[in-house]
Write a protein that holds these residues in place. Structure first.
Motif, PDB file in Angstrom:
ATOM      1  N   MET A  32       0.828  -1.206   0.000  1.00 30.35           N
ATOM      2  CA  MET A  32       0.000   0.000   0.000  1.00 30.35           C
ATOM      3  C   MET A  32       0.856   1.247   0.000  1.00 30.35           C
ATOM      4  O   MET A  32       2.032   1.225   0.344  1.00 30.35           O
ATOM      5  CB  MET A  32      -0.867   0.023   1.268  1.00 30.35           C
ATOM      6  CG  MET A  32      -1.786  -1.135   1.397  1.00 30.35           C
ATOM      7  SD  MET A  32      -2.535  -1.149   3.032  1.00 30.35           S
ATOM      8  CE  MET A  32      -3.070  -2.858   3.059  1.00 30.35           C
ATOM      9  N   ASP A  33       0.214   2.366  -0.361  1.00 26.53           N
ATOM     10  CA  ASP A  33       0.853   3.669  -0.192  1.00 26.53           C
ATOM     11  C   ASP A  33       1.189   3.851   1.281  1.00 26.53           C
ATOM     12  O   ASP A  33       0.472   3.359   2.165  1.00 26.53           O
ATOM     13  CB  ASP A  33      -0.097   4.794  -0.615  1.00 26.53           C
ATOM     14  CG  ASP A  33      -0.062   5.075  -2.102  1.00 26.53           C
ATOM     15  OD1 ASP A  33       0.818   4.535  -2.799  1.00 26.53           O
ATOM     16  OD2 ASP A  33      -0.915   5.849  -2.560  1.00 26.53           O
ATOM     17  N   ASP A  86       0.807   6.341   3.229  1.00 27.93           N
ATOM     18  CA  ASP A  86      -0.267   6.990   3.990  1.00 27.93           C
ATOM     19  C   ASP A  86      -1.351   6.002   4.414  1.00 27.93           C
ATOM     20  O   ASP A  86      -2.006   6.202   5.435  1.00 27.93           O
ATOM     21  CB  ASP A  86      -0.911   8.112   3.169  1.00 27.93           C
ATOM     22  CG  ASP A  86       0.042   9.259   2.909  1.00 27.93           C
ATOM     23  OD1 ASP A  86       1.067   9.373   3.609  1.00 27.93           O
ATOM     24  OD2 ASP A  86      -0.241  10.048   1.991  1.00 27.93           O
ATOM     25  N   ASP A  87      -1.561   4.966   3.624  1.00 29.29           N
ATOM     26  CA  ASP A  87      -2.618   3.996   3.922  1.00 29.29           C
ATOM     27  C   ASP A  87      -2.170   2.887   4.875  1.00 29.29           C
ATOM     28  O   ASP A  87      -3.008   2.202   5.453  1.00 29.29           O
ATOM     29  CB  ASP A  87      -3.142   3.370   2.631  1.00 29.29           C
ATOM     30  CG  ASP A  87      -3.967   4.348   1.814  1.00 29.29           C
ATOM     31  OD1 ASP A  87      -4.596   5.250   2.414  1.00 29.29           O
ATOM     32  OD2 ASP A  87      -3.980   4.221   0.586  1.00 29.29           O
ATOM     33  N   ARG A  88      -0.890   2.701   5.031  1.00 26.35           N
ATOM     34  CA  ARG A  88      -0.392   1.622   5.917  1.00 26.35           C
ATOM     35  C   ARG A  88      -0.860   1.823   7.345  1.00 26.35           C
ATOM     36  O   ARG A  88      -1.303   0.880   7.995  1.00 26.35           O
ATOM     37  CB  ARG A  88       1.133   1.557   5.882  1.00 26.35           C
ATOM     38  CG  ARG A  88       1.658   1.043   4.586  1.00 26.35           C
ATOM     39  CD  ARG A  88       3.171   1.012   4.581  1.00 26.35           C
ATOM     40  NE  ARG A  88       3.608   0.928   3.192  1.00 26.35           N
ATOM     41  CZ  ARG A  88       4.721   1.406   2.735  1.00 26.35           C
ATOM     42  NH1 ARG A  88       5.578   1.999   3.556  1.00 26.35           N
ATOM     43  NH2 ARG A  88       5.026   1.304   1.474  1.00 26.35           N
ATOM     44  N   ASN A 112      -4.873   2.630  -1.364  1.00 27.16           N
ATOM     45  CA  ASN A 112      -4.173   2.653  -2.645  1.00 27.16           C
ATOM     46  C   ASN A 112      -3.027   1.658  -2.619  1.00 27.16           C
ATOM     47  O   ASN A 112      -2.222   1.675  -1.688  1.00 27.16           O
ATOM     48  CB  ASN A 112      -3.616   4.048  -2.943  1.00 27.16           C
ATOM     49  CG  ASN A 112      -4.703   5.025  -3.309  1.00 27.16           C
ATOM     50  OD1 ASN A 112      -5.548   4.733  -4.140  1.00 27.16           O
ATOM     51  ND2 ASN A 112      -4.701   6.171  -2.684  1.00 27.16           N
ATOM     52  N   ARG A 162       0.204   0.017  -5.077  1.00 28.43           N
ATOM     53  CA  ARG A 162       1.087   0.446  -6.171  1.00 28.43           C
ATOM     54  C   ARG A 162       1.393  -0.780  -7.013  1.00 28.43           C
ATOM     55  O   ARG A 162       1.749  -1.832  -6.492  1.00 28.43           O
ATOM     56  CB  ARG A 162       2.388   1.026  -5.622  1.00 28.43           C
ATOM     57  CG  ARG A 162       2.146   2.287  -4.820  1.00 28.43           C
ATOM     58  CD  ARG A 162       2.929   3.412  -5.382  1.00 28.43           C
ATOM     59  NE  ARG A 162       2.557   4.659  -4.723  1.00 28.43           N
ATOM     60  CZ  ARG A 162       2.413   5.774  -5.368  1.00 28.43           C
ATOM     61  NH1 ARG A 162       2.588   5.819  -6.663  1.00 28.43           N
ATOM     62  NH2 ARG A 162       2.078   6.873  -4.739  1.00 28.43           N
ATOM     63  N   PRO A 192      -0.170   4.157  -8.645  1.00 28.69           N
ATOM     64  CA  PRO A 192      -1.180   3.840  -7.631  1.00 28.69           C
ATOM     65  C   PRO A 192      -2.514   3.444  -8.259  1.00 28.69           C
ATOM     66  O   PRO A 192      -2.886   3.940  -9.322  1.00 28.69           O
ATOM     67  CB  PRO A 192      -1.307   5.140  -6.839  1.00 28.69           C
ATOM     68  CG  PRO A 192      -0.887   6.205  -7.784  1.00 28.69           C
ATOM     69  CD  PRO A 192       0.118   5.583  -8.719  1.00 28.69           C
ATOM     70  N   ARG A 215      -6.642   2.220  -6.746  1.00 31.58           N
ATOM     71  CA  ARG A 215      -7.518   2.120  -5.579  1.00 31.58           C
ATOM     72  C   ARG A 215      -8.114   0.723  -5.480  1.00 31.58           C
ATOM     73  O   ARG A 215      -8.552   0.154  -6.488  1.00 31.58           O
ATOM     74  CB  ARG A 215      -8.639   3.145  -5.723  1.00 31.58           C
ATOM     75  CG  ARG A 215      -9.427   3.375  -4.486  1.00 31.58           C
ATOM     76  CD  ARG A 215      -9.064   4.731  -3.976  1.00 31.58           C
ATOM     77  NE  ARG A 215     -10.018   5.177  -2.986  1.00 31.58           N
ATOM     78  CZ  ARG A 215      -9.626   5.601  -1.800  1.00 31.58           C
ATOM     79  NH1 ARG A 215      -8.364   5.647  -1.493  1.00 31.58           N
ATOM     80  NH2 ARG A 215     -10.504   6.011  -0.922  1.00 31.58           N
TER      81      ARG A 215
END
Length: 121
Positions: free
Chosen positions: A31-32, A34-36, A68, A70, A76, A78
């Motif tokens: 994941m991105d 920020d999403d972790r 998101n 990668r 990226p 969704r």
């Protein structure tokens, strides 16, 4: 290995060692950044719910979270993750995560922190 093969295809990894390259990779690393954090909180909250409902012999409905990922080129995309925690014997838990590609199902005003709707019996 079926799951790993499908995950490799979702991430557009190709070649003979594509699936093998994912073995041992922490799921959140896909994941991105920020999403972790959101994902780890999502799982932690679900684990607490599982421990509480599991001791009562109940099972919570699946919850979802948009994140998101990668792909192999770093682009990226969704996905919606569906998670359910299944209590097992000896206080063990199994976490089942489903992945749905695409964001067309999420209306612009949708929020990940809203409680799930109860499922009919």
């Amino acid at each position: 290995t079926g799951f790993v093969d499908r995950l490799a295809k979702l991430l557009m990894k190709s070649g003979s060692g594509a699936a093998a390259s994912l073995v041992g990779t922490e799921f959140a690393q896909l994941m991105d950044a920020d999403d972790r954090f959101r994902f780890r909180n999502f799982i932690s909250e679900a684990q607490v719910t599982c421990e509480t409902s599991g001791s009562a012999g109940l099972q919570s409905p699946a919850k979802s979270l948009f994140v998101n990922f990668r792909d192999s080129a770093g682009i990226p995309f969704r996905v919606e993750l569906f998670h359910v925690c299944i209590p097992q014997l000896a206080s063990q838990q199994v976490h089942l995560i489903g992945i749905c590609e695409g964001e067309s199902r999420q209306p612009p005003e949708a929020r990940d922190d809203l409680p799930p709707l109860p499922l009919p019996p």
